[in-house]
Write an enzyme that holds these catalytic residues in place. Structure first.
Site, mmCIF file in Angstrom:
data_model
loop_
_atom_site.group_PDB
_atom_site.id
_atom_site.type_symbol
_atom_site.label_atom_id
_atom_site.label_comp_id
_atom_site.label_asym_id
_atom_site.label_seq_id
_atom_site.Cartn_x
_atom_site.Cartn_y
_atom_site.Cartn_z
ATOM 1 N N GLU A 616 -1.606 7.181 1.843
ATOM 2 C CA GLU A 616 -0.464 7.976 2.293
ATOM 3 C C GLU A 616 -0.179 9.152 1.364
ATOM 4 O OE1 GLU A 616 2.503 4.797 2.116
ATOM 5 O OE2 GLU A 616 3.704 6.091 0.845
ATOM 6 N N HIS A 705 1.514 -10.528 9.039
ATOM 7 C CA HIS A 705 2.770 -10.014 9.594
ATOM 8 C C HIS A 705 3.318 -10.922 10.676
ATOM 9 C CE1 HIS A 705 0.522 -6.675 7.841
ATOM 10 N NE2 HIS A 705 1.703 -6.326 7.388
#
Ligand code: GLN
Ligand code: ZN
Length: 765
Positions: A616, A705
Site C-alpha cells: 500500500e 477472516h
C-alpha cells in the site's frame, strides 16, 4: 479578499459520535430517528466551525453514513440486484448499510459490496458495481436535503460530489477488465451524465452557486481514452447552472494537465502540498474567467503549516489572480483528526507543532489576513505563535538526535546482501531440522477479553508490573503448550502483550507520540488512531526479547521472534514532514535491526518481520514506484541483513496482488514469505510462478477472516495446487493471517485440521 474554503470535513465527530450512533443502530439499540438526529447534530456542528473560521462556503455532501462513494452510488440508484431494490422506489438507508456491511436492521442480508483503499490513504470506500447497460436515476434525496438543511441554518452550501470519471474508475464489474482502467466503462457515461445534469439542475434550483466535483483520478497515470472523456463530461457539467470547481488532490496533474486546462470549468483545485512544483504550469493555464484554488494546508498530515513558506510559494498566484485565488487544505480533511485542543495529555511543545482539522481552518484564516491585511490583535498573536512553533520545531533537540544521524550516515556501509539463499537454507535446515511442509502460524492468537482487560488494567495502574508480567507469561505458556500439543513445527508466542502491531513498537521507540482522540475513519464505523512520528527514531532497549526468549525457554521447538517491519510502521503512522519518508523509514529499520540482533543473541532462531503495508506504500504514479521500492526493500535489508546464515528470516504480507511488486518481494530475500492465497484458490501464486520465486513460501491455506473451520482435504488440495506452481520442497503450511480476531474453539479446530493436512502431504510425498 482572498477566498478561503474547505473540500470536506471529517464526519465522525470529535468523540466518534457517528461510530457510536451507527453501531447502536445496527445493534438494534437505537432507532433510525436518533441515528438521523446524530447526523444532523454533527453536520451542524461542523458547518458552524467552518463558518466561524471564515470560510466562504460550507461543504455539503462530505457527510456520509458509511462512505461517501457509497452515498453517491446509492444516489445514482446503482444498487446491485442481490439487495432487492425496487427500481422505482427510493434507496433506503438500510439498503445503503446492507451494501456496506451485508446487513442492516431491516432488509434481507446479502453479500456486502467489496471495499478497498481510497487512493493511497487508509480510508476504504465501497466499490461501485458496474455492468453494461446499467441505468441510473436520482434514487436518494439525502444530498438535496442536506443542502436545504445547511441553508436553513444560514450557511452558504457548496455541495461536493464525486466526479463521473472517478466514480467509474473506482467501479468494477465482471464485464470489465480487472484493474481500474478499462475504457469500456466509459460507455456508461451516456447513461450517467444525464443524471449528473439533473443533480446539478436541482442544486441550481436550490440556489447553489458553486458545486465541487472531485476527480482525484486526475493525479493518476490516465490512459488516453479517460483523458479524452474529460472534455465531453465537463463541457456538459459546467453548463447546468452551478459553477463547477473541479477538485484534484493527492498529487500533481502531470500529463493530465493539458486535458484539464482545456476544460470549460469555472474553477480548478490543485494540491500544492504533494505537488508544489506544479504551480507555475497550472497558473500559466488559468483563464481569465476561472478561479484557481490552491491546496496549501496539508490535509493528509497533522503538522502545523509554515505560513511564511506557503506565502512565498503562492506569491506568483497572488500577484496574478487577485480575487480569483482561493486557498484551501490540499484535500478533504477526512484524513486528519478533528481537534487538537482535546489533546491535553500531549506536552505543550509537541502540541505547538501540530494542527488537526479545526486548527487547519484557523491556519487558512491566518493566511488570509497575512495576504489581505486586517489582522486582529488575536490574529497577530496567533501568527507569532505559529512562526515560533515552526522555528522551534526546526531546531528542537527532541527531533534531531546526533546519534541517529551518525548511525544513518554510517549505515551506508552496512552490507545489505546475505549469503545466497541456497546456502542459507541448508544451514537453517541443519539447525532447525524441520519436516517437509513445515507448519506455522502468523503470530497472534485469539485476543480474548481477559487479555484485553489485563492490558487495560496494567496501563491504568490497576495491575502491577509484576502481576501483569506473570499473567502474560501464563498466556504465553498456554499458547506454547497448545501449539506443541497439536503438533505445529514453528511456534509463536501469540502476541498477547500487543494491542496493535504498530502502537506496541511506537510506544517503545523514541520519536513517537500518541494522541488520545486523534481518530480518523478507516471504513464504515471503524476508526484508527495512528501514532505520530515526530522525531528521529531510536531504540533505547530491547522491545520483544524478554517475551520471545521466555517463550523459547518453554519448548525445544523453534519459536519465532515477531516484529513489525519498518515500512508498515511508517505507513500506519502520521509521519514527520521535515525529512523524506525514506529517511524516517531507514531510522526505523536501524532500530529494528538492533532488535533482530538481540533476538538472535538471545537464542531465537526464526524471526518474522511483518510487512502487511508494503504494497500500500506504492506511490500513485508508476513513475514513482521504482524509487519507493528501492528504499522499502533497502529498509527490509537494513533490518535483517545482520543475522547469521542459519537464522531464518520470515516476512508476512496479508494480501494477494503481487504482480506489480514481485521483483521487489524477491529482492527482499526473506527466507520464508507467508501470504494470503486461500480465498483465490492459490491463483494468486501466478506471480510467484511466473517469476520463478526462489525462496520458501507459505501460501495461506485458510481464511482467518471467517469463523468457518476449513476441511483437511480442502487444505491438502490447495497445497497440491500450489505444488503445481512452485517446488513442493519450498512450501510451508499456515493460515493466511494472524488469529487475534478469532475465538479459541474455531482456532483449535482449524489448526488441528491444518496440521493433519500437512501430515497427509508428507505421507503422500
Ligand atoms: N503478526 C501479526 C499477527 O499475527 C500480523 C498481522 C498482520 O499481518 N496484519 O497478528
Ligand atoms: Zn496478515
Amino acid at each position: 479578499m482572498t477566498v478561503i474554503h474547505n473540500l470536506g470535513f471529517p464526519r465522525i465527530g470529535a468523540a466518534r459520535e457517528l461510530k457510536r450512533a451507527q453501531e447502536a443502530y445496527w445493534a438494534g439499540k437505537a432507532d433510525q430517528a436518533s441515528l438521523l438526529e446524530t447526523g444532523r447534530e454533527l453536520r451542524s456542528r461542523h458547518w458552524d466551525a467552518q463558518a466561524k473560521a471564515g470560510l466562504q462556503w460550507v461543504p455539503v455532501g462530505d457527510f456520509a453514513w458509511y462512505d461517501h462513494i457509497l452515498e453517491w452510488t446509492t444516489l445514482l440508484g446503482a444498487v446491485p440486484a442481490r439487495f432487492g431494490q425496487d427500481d422505482a422506489a427510493p434507496v433506503e438507508l438500510d439498503t445503503l448499510f446492507r451494501m456496506g456491511r451485508g446487513r442492516a436492521p431491516s432488509g434481507t442480508p446479502a453479500a456486502a459490496c467489496e471495499m478497498t483503499k481510497w487512493f493511497d490513504t487508509n480510508y476504504h470506500y465501497i466499490v461501485p458495481e458496474l455492468h453494461p447497460g446499467q441505468t441510473y436515476r436520482i434514487a436518494r434525496e439525502a444530498l438535496f436535503e442536506q443542502v436545504a438543511e445547511a441553508q436553513k441554518l444560514g450557511y452558504r452550501a457548496r455541495p461536493v460530489i464525486p466526479g463521473p470519471l472517478t466514480w467509474l474508475w473506482l467501479g468494477k464489474g465482471d464485464a470489465f477488465a480487472q484493474g481500474a482502467a478499462d475504457a469500456a466503462k466509459l460507455d456508461l457515461l451516456s447513461a450517467l451524465l444525464p443524471v449528473y445534469e439533473q443533480v446539478l439542475q436541482r442544486l441550481a434550483a436550490q440556489g447553489v452557486e458553486w458545486v465541487q466535483i472531485d476527480e482525484p483520478i486526475l493525479v493518476l497515470d490516465l490512459p488516453a481514452a479517460w483523458q479524452k472523456a474529460l472534455g465531453e463530461v465537463y463541457a456538459r457539467l459546467s453548463q447546468q447552472g452551478p459553477k463547477v470547481l473541479l477538485a484534484t488532490y493527492f498529487g500533481g496533474l502531470g500529463a493530465n494537465l493539458d486535458a484539464v486546462r482545456a476544460l470549460p470549468v469555472q474553477g480548478l483545485h490543485v494540491d500544492l502540498v504533494r505537488a508544489p512544483g506544479q504551480l507555475d504550469v497550472v497558473l500559466a493555464g488559468v483563464r481569465d474567467d476561472q478561479v484557481l484554488s490552491l491546496g496549501v494546508i496539508d490535509g493528509r498530515n497533522v503538522w502545523r503549516a509554515d505560513l511564511d513558506k506557503v506565502q512565498a510559494l503562492i506569491k506568483p498566484a497572488v500577484e496574478r489572480l487577485g480575487a480569483r485565488l482561493w486557498l484551501a487544505p490540499s484535500c478533504s480533511l477526512l484524513h486528519t483528526p478533528i481537534d487538537l485542543d482535546l489533546e491535553t495529555g500531549l506536552d505543550a511543545e509537541l502540541r505547538s507543532w501540530l494542527a488537526f482539522s479545526l486548527q487547519k481552518l484557523d491556519e487558512l484564516h491566518l493566511l488570509q489576513v497575512l495576504l489581505d491585511g486586517g489582522a486582529s490583535e488575536q490574529d497577530k498573536q496567533a501568527i507569532a505563535a505559529a512562526r515560533k512553533a515552526v522555528q522551534d520545531r526546526a531546531r528542537s533537540s527532541r527531533i534531531h538526535r546526533q546519534d541517529v544521524a551518525k548511525r544513518l550516515t554510517e549505515s551506508a556501509a552496512i552490507a545489505r546482501q546475505r549469503t545466497p539463499f541456497a546456502q542459507r537454507i541448508q544451514a537453517q535446515q541443519k539447525r532447525l531440522g524441520l519436516p517437509r511442509f513445515p507448519t506455522t502460524t502468523i503470530g497472534s492468537f485469539p485476543q480474548t477479553s481477559d487479555i484485553r482487560t489485563l492490558r487495560r488494567d496494567w496501563r491504568s495502574g490497576a495491575l502491577s508490573d509484576a502481576a501483569y508480567e506473570k499473567a502474560i507469561r501464563a498466556e504465553i505458556e498456554r499458547v506454547i503448550r497448545f501449539q506443541e500439543e497439536i503438533g505445529l513445527d514453528v511456534l509463536v508466542h501469540g502476541e498477547p502483550e500487543r494491542n496493535d502491531m504498530v502502537e506496541y513498537f511506537g510506544e517503545l521507540l523514541v520519536g513517537f507520540a500518541f494522541t488520545a482522540y486523534g481518530w480518523v475513519q478507516s471504513y464504515g464505523s471503524r476508526c484508527v488512531k495512528p501514532p505520530l512520528i515526530y522525531g528521529d527514531v531510536a531504540r533505547l532497549a530491547p522491545m520483544t526479547v524478554a517475551w520471545s526468549s521466555y517463550a523459547q525457554s518453554l519448548t525445544d521447538k523453534p519459536v519465532k521472534g515477531m516484529l513489525t517491519g519498518p515500512v508498515t510502521i511508517l505507513q500506519w503512522s502520521f509521519v514527520r514532514d521535515d525529512q523524506p519518508r525514506e529517511q524516517t523509514c531507514r531510522q526505523i529499520a536501524l532500530a529494528l535491526r538492533d532488535e533482530v540482533q538481540d533476538l538472535e543473541k538471545a537464542g531465537i532462531t526464526v524471526i518474522q518481520i511483518d510487512e502487511p503495508a508494503f504494497r500500500e506504500g506504492l506511490p500513485l504514479r508508476r513513475g514513482d514506484w521504482a524509487a519507493y521500492l528501492a528504499w522499502a526493500v533497502d529498509s527490509f535489508h537494513l533490518t535483517t541483513s545482520g543475522v547469521r546464515d542459519d537464522t531464518q528470516i520470515h516476512t508476512h504480507m496479508c494480501y494477494s496482488e503481487f504482480n506489480d511488486i514481485i521483483q521487489a518481494i524477491a529482492a527482499m530475500d526473506a527466507d520464508v514469505i507467508t501470504i494470503e492465497t486461500s480465498r483465490s484458490n492459490m491463483e494468486l501464486l501466478g506471480a510467484f510462478e511466473d517469476f520463478s520465486y526462489p525462496n520458501d513460501i507459505g501460501p495461506g491455506v485458510y481464511d482467518i477472516h471467517s469463523p468457518n473451520v476449513p476441511k483437511e482435504e480442502w487444505m491438502v488440495n490447495l497445497i497440491h495446487k500450489a505444488a503445481q506452481r512452485l517446488p513442493a520442497e519450498r512450501l510451508w503450511v499456515n493460515p493466511d493471517c494472524g488469529l487475534k480476531t478469532r475465538a479459541w474453539p474455531e482456532t483449535r479446530a482449524a489448526l488441528e485440521s491444518m496440521v493433519q493436512a500437512a501430515k497427509a502431504l508428507r505421507k503422500a510425498a
